[in-house]
Design a protein around this motif. Structure first.
Motif, PDB file in Angstrom:
ATOM      1  N   ASP A 196       0.852  -1.190   0.000  1.00 56.57           N
ATOM      2  CA  ASP A 196       0.000   0.000   0.000  1.00 56.57           C
ATOM      3  C   ASP A 196       0.890   1.243   0.000  1.00 56.57           C
ATOM      4  O   ASP A 196       1.125   1.876   1.031  1.00 56.57           O
ATOM      5  CB  ASP A 196      -0.920  -0.008   1.219  1.00 56.57           C
ATOM      6  CG  ASP A 196      -1.993   1.080   1.162  1.00 56.57           C
ATOM      7  OD1 ASP A 196      -1.859   1.995   0.320  1.00 56.57           O
ATOM      8  OD2 ASP A 196      -2.944   1.027   1.954  1.00 56.57           O
ATOM      9  N   ASN A 197       1.395   1.599  -1.175  1.00 58.13           N
ATOM     10  CA  ASN A 197       2.332   2.716  -1.291  1.00 58.13           C
ATOM     11  C   ASN A 197       1.694   4.055  -0.930  1.00 58.13           C
ATOM     12  O   ASN A 197       2.355   4.963  -0.429  1.00 58.13           O
ATOM     13  CB  ASN A 197       2.907   2.777  -2.707  1.00 58.13           C
ATOM     14  CG  ASN A 197       3.786   1.575  -3.012  1.00 58.13           C
ATOM     15  OD1 ASN A 197       4.469   1.079  -2.127  1.00 58.13           O
ATOM     16  ND2 ASN A 197       3.752   1.108  -4.252  1.00 58.13           N
ATOM     17  N   GLU A 198       0.397   4.192  -1.192  1.00 57.77           N
ATOM     18  CA  GLU A 198      -0.300   5.443  -0.861  1.00 57.77           C
ATOM     19  C   GLU A 198      -0.279   5.674   0.642  1.00 57.77           C
ATOM     20  O   GLU A 198      -0.035   6.793   1.111  1.00 57.77           O
ATOM     21  CB  GLU A 198      -1.744   5.381  -1.370  1.00 57.77           C
ATOM     22  CG  GLU A 198      -2.508   6.684  -1.166  1.00 57.77           C
ATOM     23  CD  GLU A 198      -3.949   6.601  -1.652  1.00 57.77           C
ATOM     24  OE1 GLU A 198      -4.731   7.511  -1.328  1.00 57.77           O
ATOM     25  OE2 GLU A 198      -4.283   5.617  -2.361  1.00 57.77           O
ATOM     26  N   VAL A 200       1.922   4.445   2.743  1.00 56.34           N
ATOM     27  CA  VAL A 200       3.308   4.720   3.129  1.00 56.34           C
ATOM     28  C   VAL A 200       3.650   6.181   2.897  1.00 56.34           C
ATOM     29  O   VAL A 200       4.282   6.835   3.734  1.00 56.34           O
ATOM     30  CB  VAL A 200       4.275   3.804   2.345  1.00 56.34           C
ATOM     31  CG1 VAL A 200       5.726   4.217   2.604  1.00 56.34           C
ATOM     32  CG2 VAL A 200       4.072   2.345   2.744  1.00 56.34           C
ATOM     33  N   GLN A 201       3.217   6.729   1.772  1.00 56.30           N
ATOM     34  CA  GLN A 201       3.499   8.131   1.463  1.00 56.30           C
ATOM     35  C   GLN A 201       2.822   9.067   2.457  1.00 56.30           C
ATOM     36  O   GLN A 201       3.373  10.100   2.828  1.00 56.30           O
ATOM     37  CB  GLN A 201       3.060   8.457   0.028  1.00 56.30           C
ATOM     38  CG  GLN A 201       3.900   7.780  -1.043  1.00 56.30           C
ATOM     39  CD  GLN A 201       5.394   8.019  -0.870  1.00 56.30           C
ATOM     40  OE1 GLN A 201       5.833   9.152  -0.661  1.00 56.30           O
ATOM     41  NE2 GLN A 201       6.180   6.944  -0.936  1.00 56.30           N
TER      42      GLN A 201
END
Length: 287
Positions: A196-198, A200-201
């Motif tokens: 879930d890169n969103e 993490v950002q």
């Protein structure tokens, strides 16, 4: 197949036969066996019959949730280790102050027994079961904390394992500040699922991080070092079987050596031919 109905015993209640002078002789808790309705004393199951009782000691933002999740997955089946003793200083103090003398030093054994039975019901193939103990000063100096460690050290079949996880103090400060900048919700949860890169950002967004400098930082790190050494000393003096592992070696290393140490200590899970890529494939959460 049969189910077990637990009769939860609060910290203010204890069977009359329980003696605070010999906490190991106290019944850990009572449960009703639905096969015959009889009350039985809850006893920790030996290693060949149930998950191994384990306590994970780690301060906040030290990677305790992902560490436990990974260990549990690789020893049989994922389960959760809750922050039983409280997730911050105030809750930790409240927890220990609320333990009554009739339970006293046996609180940890009671809780482990309850958790072991619950994990068996929920994930019968799990290899470990236990809870998180945040080692704040009050949570390590309290008489019922020190007494619990002594009782843990005496318990055999199963022998109770303690894993003490630490993290580079500056990294822990930075992680704490990042998380304090968020009101955790569905939008920004405490942890991000792997991939879930969103999420993490969003965790990385907080930029106004203030780090101690100069003598103030030196004093803080010195105090952290003394605290950590004190925890090692208390565990060693109590005779607890414990393993110290490092967040940096677990998550920032190119080898699985630190993970292998854990599985060899537990005598469960893959203790050989394990690579860091194999470990990372099991990560359910990041950040």
């Amino acid at each position: 197949a049969f189910s077990i109905l637990f009769l939860f015993v609060s910290f203010s209640i204890a069977p009359a036969m329980c003696s605070t002078k010999n906490a190991m002789s106290c019944p850990l808790m009572w449960y009703a066996d639905e096969r015959n309705g009889e009350k039985k004393i809850c006893e920790l199951l030996p290693p060949h019959e149930g998950p191994l009782p384990v306590i994970l000691m780690a301060l906040g933002r030290s990677g305790s949730s992902i560490t436990w999740d990974t260990i549990s997955r690789l020893t049989g089946g994922a389960n959760v280790a809750y922050e039983v003793t409280g997730g911050n200083h105030n809750k930790s103090q409240q927890f220990f102050d609320n333990i009554t003398p009739n339970v006293g030093h046996s609180w940890a054994l009671e809780r482990l027994c309850l958790i072991q039975k619950r994990v068996i019901q929920q994930t019968s193939h799990s290899g470990i079961a236990g809870f998180q103990w945040k080692p704040y000063p009050y949570a390590m100096d309290h008489q019922y904390a020190l007494g619990a460690l002594r009782e843990i050290s005496k318990h055999q079949n199963p022998s109770i394992r303690v894993i003490y996880l630490t993290r580079n103090e500056i990294d822990r400060i930075l992680s704490n500040q990042r998380h304090k900048g968020h009101i955790h919700s569905k939008e920004v949860p405490h942890h991000c699922k792997a991939g879930d890169n969103e999420c993490v950002q969003k965790h990385k967004k907080r930029s106004n991080i203030i780090l101690r400098t100069g003598q103030e930082l030196i004093n803080y790190l010195d105090a952290a070092f003394v605290r950590e050494e004190g925890i090692h000393l208390k565990l060693a003096r109590s005779g607890v079987k414990y393993l110290h592992v490092s967040y940096d070696e677990l998550f920032n290393s190119d080898t699985a050596a630190e993970w292998i140490k854990i599985f060899q200590f537990l005598k469960r899970g893959p203790a050989a031919n394990l690579t860091i890529d194999m470990i990372r494939e099991t990560f359910f959460m990041v950040s």
